[in-house]
Each structure stands twice: as structure tokens, then as C-alpha cells.
Motif scaffolding. Structure first.
Motif, mmCIF file in Angstrom:
data_model
loop_
_atom_site.group_PDB
_atom_site.id
_atom_site.type_symbol
_atom_site.label_atom_id
_atom_site.label_comp_id
_atom_site.label_asym_id
_atom_site.label_seq_id
_atom_site.Cartn_x
_atom_site.Cartn_y
_atom_site.Cartn_z
ATOM 1 N N SER A 8 1.017 -1.407 -0.324
ATOM 2 C CA SER A 8 0.329 0.357 -0.015
ATOM 3 C C SER A 8 0.983 1.097 0.303
ATOM 4 N N VAL A 9 2.045 1.203 0.485
ATOM 5 C CA VAL A 9 2.865 2.639 0.469
ATOM 6 C C VAL A 9 4.247 1.941 -0.280
ATOM 7 N N LEU A 10 4.268 1.300 -1.437
ATOM 8 C CA LEU A 10 5.349 1.046 -2.471
ATOM 9 C C LEU A 10 5.189 1.851 -3.220
ATOM 10 N N PRO A 11 4.511 1.905 -3.778
ATOM 11 C CA PRO A 11 4.173 3.807 -4.861
ATOM 12 C C PRO A 11 4.891 4.744 -4.556
ATOM 13 N N ASN A 12 4.584 5.022 -2.636
ATOM 14 C CA ASN A 12 4.842 6.277 -2.164
ATOM 15 C C ASN A 12 6.745 6.291 -2.384
ATOM 16 N N ALA A 40 11.384 -4.529 -6.049
ATOM 17 C CA ALA A 40 10.472 -3.664 -6.683
ATOM 18 C C ALA A 40 11.667 -2.216 -7.259
ATOM 19 N N LEU A 41 12.540 -2.052 -7.314
ATOM 20 C CA LEU A 41 13.705 -1.167 -7.322
ATOM 21 C C LEU A 41 14.398 -0.931 -8.407
ATOM 22 N N LEU A 42 14.634 -2.494 -9.023
ATOM 23 C CA LEU A 42 14.710 -2.771 -10.093
ATOM 24 C C LEU A 42 14.292 -2.634 -11.134
ATOM 25 N N ALA A 43 12.953 -2.536 -11.503
ATOM 26 C CA ALA A 43 12.584 -1.423 -12.319
ATOM 27 C C ALA A 43 11.999 -0.501 -11.987
ATOM 28 N N GLN A 44 13.053 1.024 -11.790
ATOM 29 C CA GLN A 44 12.949 1.491 -11.737
ATOM 30 C C GLN A 44 13.886 2.351 -12.874
ATOM 31 N N PRO A 45 13.759 3.710 -13.490
ATOM 32 C CA PRO A 45 14.779 4.619 -14.291
ATOM 33 C C PRO A 45 15.739 4.344 -14.061
ATOM 34 N N TRP A 46 15.922 4.519 -12.687
ATOM 35 C CA TRP A 46 17.256 4.931 -12.074
ATOM 36 C C TRP A 46 18.521 3.906 -12.136
ATOM 37 N N CYS A 47 17.242 2.695 -11.494
ATOM 38 C CA CYS A 47 18.118 2.342 -10.930
ATOM 39 C C CYS A 47 18.996 0.465 -12.026
ATOM 40 N N THR A 48 20.261 1.542 -12.722
ATOM 41 C CA THR A 48 20.578 0.793 -13.612
ATOM 42 C C THR A 48 21.439 -0.332 -13.310
ATOM 43 N N GLY A 49 21.678 -0.515 -11.955
ATOM 44 C CA GLY A 49 22.742 -1.421 -11.439
ATOM 45 C C GLY A 49 22.668 -2.045 -10.063
ATOM 46 N N GLN A 50 23.641 -3.049 -9.393
ATOM 47 C CA GLN A 50 22.957 -3.260 -8.680
ATOM 48 C C GLN A 50 21.666 -2.844 -7.187
ATOM 49 N N VAL A 51 21.232 -3.283 -6.808
ATOM 50 C CA VAL A 51 20.759 -2.570 -5.462
ATOM 51 C C VAL A 51 21.577 -3.702 -3.457
ATOM 52 N N LEU A 52 21.963 -2.707 -3.546
ATOM 53 C CA LEU A 52 22.507 -3.867 -2.128
ATOM 54 C C LEU A 52 22.090 -3.250 -0.883
ATOM 55 N N LEU A 53 21.218 -5.224 -0.370
ATOM 56 C CA LEU A 53 20.523 -4.811 0.779
ATOM 57 C C LEU A 53 21.310 -5.176 2.350
ATOM 58 N N VAL A 173 10.065 10.342 5.099
ATOM 59 C CA VAL A 173 9.274 9.532 6.383
ATOM 60 C C VAL A 173 8.523 8.694 5.239
ATOM 61 N N ILE A 174 8.161 7.521 5.173
ATOM 62 C CA ILE A 174 7.262 6.994 4.819
ATOM 63 C C ILE A 174 6.767 5.935 5.458
ATOM 64 N N GLU A 175 5.590 6.092 6.174
ATOM 65 C CA GLU A 175 5.334 4.660 7.268
ATOM 66 C C GLU A 175 4.338 3.237 6.969
ATOM 67 N N SER A 176 4.150 2.748 7.136
ATOM 68 C CA SER A 176 3.330 1.325 5.862
ATOM 69 C C SER A 176 2.794 0.609 7.968
ATOM 70 N N GLU A 177 1.668 -0.041 7.576
ATOM 71 C CA GLU A 177 0.786 -0.809 8.153
ATOM 72 C C GLU A 177 1.396 -1.764 8.824
ATOM 73 N N GLY A 178 1.898 -2.275 10.212
ATOM 74 C CA GLY A 178 1.696 -4.073 9.839
ATOM 75 C C GLY A 178 1.171 -4.482 9.764
ATOM 76 N N ARG A 179 0.960 -6.011 9.235
ATOM 77 C CA ARG A 179 -0.183 -6.873 9.471
ATOM 78 C C ARG A 179 -0.500 -7.100 10.591
#
Length: 457
Positions: A8-12, A40-53, A173-179
Motif C-alpha cells: 500500500s505504501v510502495l508507490p509512495n 521493486a527497485l529494479l524496474a525504476q529508470p534510475w536503477c541501472t546497477g545493483q541494489v545492495l540490501l 519518511v514513509i510509514e507502512s501498517e503492520g499485519r
């Protein structure tokens, strides 16, 4: 996966990272942030390299990578990979790399520009490990000096996002609800003279008797208590699988504890605080909490780190209890009286306030910063601990009296060991005893074999 609250908050979140370099995500355990955001970040236009988690623990790093790869329908090591101490699965095709915080510090030291990296995600930042705080400080420096296009995301399970937002140049700051699943609390208490493994074994038997379904996740302070509790539960019968879960187990043993039992048995998982956050353990509906935790405490007078058993914090107790209600209604049994909860410390202290800072001072010197306080910290390192650390590094010959790193210091900093062990290893090699020195260094470094306060014999 569509029901995960994080969606629900991923678009924001994607919008925030599309318009600016930094963001803070506050999402309670079970919201899905660890396994959802990075892919989800991999499809963003700015994300052309690796995502480190970045993950605080080896177990959590492997589990997160395996879960993301499973959701992507791939084996680990293709699009999704991981890199931890003594274990990695990655390839030229890897776009999301889950790695432990210490490995990230080594990587950014070797390549401050983080070439080929589009984003760095700091997971579970509320745990405030020293490597996480330091890694974020270095990433902010690299972003300012070399990589204004680098995205940095701090992900926290607690409502402390405002402090991280201020540190990260006013990041949104983006806040998500918990389950939300019902969670029942039951307070059993424990007699002062009763050994913790006896009290836990008794509470686990009570939980298995009173709760008809669900696996049990039991929190004990350390490996020794887990072994003794397992001995006391040997008579549970063939329908119950008793499994340990701690950092010194092999990856296969850890996976056995996390995954559903192949024979359909109920599981009793005897765990350290390693199981508090980061990963969901399928089937757990019952938590039994000893209320104790084992932590490393540094004594600057003796220049040694000791493991001490302390009461868990209120935040840790809340995290532990919540593990019972991640996938459905749950119940948490606590081995203390309800009135005692208010007397627990509110939070675990940040590691930077109570740790051996010699590794930090040396790594800062290798970075080119002789004064660590000039970096961006949520909590700056205490001046007395910094002074004590510098004194020891000067005695080792790793830095000079002005705090600049020496050639020997660079050799020490290049080894994945605390400075005193790295210096011992180098001197042992010079004396022709490299293998013996390496074995001693391993024993003293790896918790459970002799590291962080256990007796070497």
C-alpha cells in the motif's frame, strides 16, 4: 504476497526515491519490507546497477535472499544473491545482493564510489549495530563526495524515522501498517532460584499442552542454555521436533529450524535473539520468552569484550512476542510477572556507545578521516572510548600520534579481523607460524568457538 501491508505504501516509496536520493521506511515486522522493496527497485529508470540490501545477521541475509529468489522463481545466485562471512551465492547476473553490514563496510572502503551500485538499503536500522551506523555514515560521505545519484534507504521496524530522516538530509519518511493478527499475552513468572533452562522447559511443555496447534519459538540467552533446555525436552516424543537456532550453526541446520518440518511434526525452536527480527519462521504461533539476552559489553579498563546476560529490553520483548502473530493469531508466554514489564529497559543501547572502538577508529583512518566524530552519526562515538582506542592503535603501530594510518595499519585494516588479532596474524606470519596464528585468530573471533568473552580452552 499481494496482501502484504508494504504494497500500500510502495508507490509512495518509489516516488520518493525517484525524486530524491534518500528515504526512510518505517514498517513493523511482518509488513514485507525485507523481501519486497529491493526487487521493486529494479524496474525504476534510475536503477541501472545493483541494489545492495544490508542485513544485520548472516542467517537473516541468507533467508531473505532465498525467499526473494523463491518468489522470483529462480535459484539463489542469479538475479538475487547473498554474500556473508564464509558463505556467498552470487553471479554476474545478480541485481539484488543481500550482504551483512560488515561486508558492506569492507566493500565501500575498497570502492568509495560504489561503482555499479544504484541503491543501498539498510534493513533493521533500529537495531543500531556499530557496522550499520558506520556503513550509513560512509555511504552518506560517498553520496556527497562521489555519487549524488546513489539512493540510500533506511528501513526500520520502530517509529524512530525522524532521527534517521534528519541525518539523511531531510529525507521523506514513509510509514507502512503492520499485519494485524490477535496476540494473547500470558505471564508465567519464574522463581528466582530456578535455572532458566528448567523454567523454559516447563513453560514450553505448558504451551504445547494448552495450544493445540502451531510451532513454538522459544527465546533463550545463549547457546549453552539452548543445549541444556534441549536435554530437558528430549522426552517430548517423536511427534515433536526440537531444533536449535543460533549463529554458530551451519546454514543447513539453520534452514531446518526456519522451514516447516518435512515429516509434519510440530517444532520447538530454541533460539537466541538472532530470531527476533528480519525473517518470518513459517508455522510459529507460540512464543516462549525467557526475558533474558546475552550482549557484548566492552570494558575499556581491561580492553576486553565480555558477554553478559541481561534482561531483554521492552522493545526486544515486543519484537519477540510479535513473532507469534506474523501469520495468524498467536500467544506469547513470558517468564516474568506482568508488572515487571515496565521495569525493563525501554531499548537496547546503540553498540557505538558501549563497544571496542579500535576497529572503527582504524577503519576511519583507512577512509582518510583521523577524527571519527566528523562523520555523520545518529549517536556520535564517546570521546573516552575513542581516546582509549587510539592509544591502543598507536601502540600496535597501526596509526601515528596524529591519527593517520600507517603502512602496517593498512595491512591490519585489510584483514577481516579486529586490529589486535590482525596484528597477531601478521606477526605470526612473519615468525613462520601463519597457520597457527590463523587458527587462534579464528577461535578468538568466532562467537561460540572462543570469541567475545568465552574461555579459549
Amino acid at each position: 504476497m499481494a496482501e502484504l501491508p508494504i504494497y500500500s505504501v510502495l508507490p509512495n516509496l518509489l516516488s520518493a526515491l525517484g525524486s530524491g536520493p534518500n528515504a526512510v521506511l518505517v514498517a513493523p515486522p511482518g509488513a514485507g519490507k525485507t523481501t519486497t522493496v529491493a526487487p521493486a527497485l529494479l524496474a525504476q529508470p534510475w536503477c541501472t546497477g545493483q541494489v545492495l540490501l544490508l542485513s544485520p545477521r548472516r542467517l537473516a541475509a541468507r533467508a531473505a535472499a532465498e525467499r526473494m529468489a523463491e518468489l522470483a522463481g529462480e535459484p539463489v545466485g542469479q538475479t538475487i544473491g547473498y554474500s556473508t562471512r564464509m558463505d556467498s551465492k552470487t553471479s554476474a547476473a545478480t541485481r539484488v545482493l543481500v550482504l551483512t553490514e560488515g561486508i558492506f563496510v569492507n566493500r565501500i572502503q575498497a570502492d568509495p564510489e560504489l561503482a555499479g551500485v544504484s541503491a543501498v538499503l539498510f534493513d533493521e536500522v533500529h537495531e543500531r549495530s556499530l557496522d550499520s551506523d558506520f556503513g550509513l555514515a560512509l555511504a552518506l560521505e560517498a553520496q556527497c563526495a562521489f555519487r549524488p545519484d546513489l539512493r540510500l534507504l533506511a528501513m526500520s521496524a520502530t517509529l524512530d524515522g525522524a532521527r534517521f530522516a534528519a541525518l539523511m538530509q531531510g529525507a521523506p519518511v514513509i510509514e507502512s501498517e503492520g499485519r494485524s493478527h490477535p496476540l494473547e499475552m500470558r505471564y508465567l513468572g519464574r522463581r528466582g532460584e530456578q535455572r532458566i533452562e528448567d523454567g523454559m522447559a516447563q513453560a514450553i511443555r505448558t504451551a504445547l499442552r494448552d495450544e493445540a496447534q502451531g510451532d513454538v519459538l522459544a527465546f533463550l540467552p545463549g547457546v549453552a542454555e539452548i543445549a541444556r533446555a534441549a536435554e530437558r525436552l528430549e522426552s517430548l516424543g517423536s511427534g515433536i521436533a526440537v531444533l536449535p537456532l543460533h549463529g554458530t550453526l551451519t546454514p543447513a541446520e539453520q534452514r531446518a529450524a526456519i522451514r516447516s518440518d518435512p515429516d509434519g511434526r510440530r517444532k520447538v525452536i530454541l533460539a537466541t535473539s538472532i530470531a527476533e527480527t528480519s525473517l518470518t519462521i513459517d508455522g510459529v504461533r507460540i512464543v516462549v520468552d525467557s526475558g533474558l539476552a546475552r550482549r557484548a559489553r566492552y570494558d575499556p579498563l581491561a580492553a576486553t569484550t565480555r558477554l553478559v546476560t541481561e534482561r531483554a529490553s521492552q522493545a526486544a520483548a515486543t519484537q519477540r512476542a510479535g513473532r507469534a502473530a506474523r501469520q495468524g493469531p498467536g500467544v506469547a508466554y513470558r517468564l516474568w510477572e506482568e508488572a515487571a514489564t515496565g521495569g525493563l529497559p525501554p531499548f537496547d543501547p546503540p553498540e557505538i556507545l558501549d563497544s571496542d572502538l579500535a576497529p572503527l577508529v582504524l577503519q576511519c583512518a583507512a577512509w582518510g578521516e583521523s577524527d571519527p566524530t566528523r562523520l555523520n552519526w545518529l549517536d556520535p562515538p564517546p570521546a573516552p572510548l575513542l581516546a582509549e582506542a587510539r592509544k591502543r592503535l598507536v601502540a600496535l603501530g597501526a596509526v601515528d600520534t596524529g591519527g593517520a594510518i600507517t603502512p602496517l595499519g593498512r595491512s591490519i585494516a585489510a584483514l577481516p579481523l579486529p586490529p589486535h588479532l590482525a596484528a597477531m596474524l601478521l606477526k605470526g606470519a612473519q615468525a613462520g607460524s601463519a597457520m597457527q596464528a590463523a587458527e587462534i585468530a579464528l577461535l578468538l573471533q568466532e562467537r561460540g568457538l572462543g570469541g567475545q568473552g568465552d574461555d579459549l580452552d
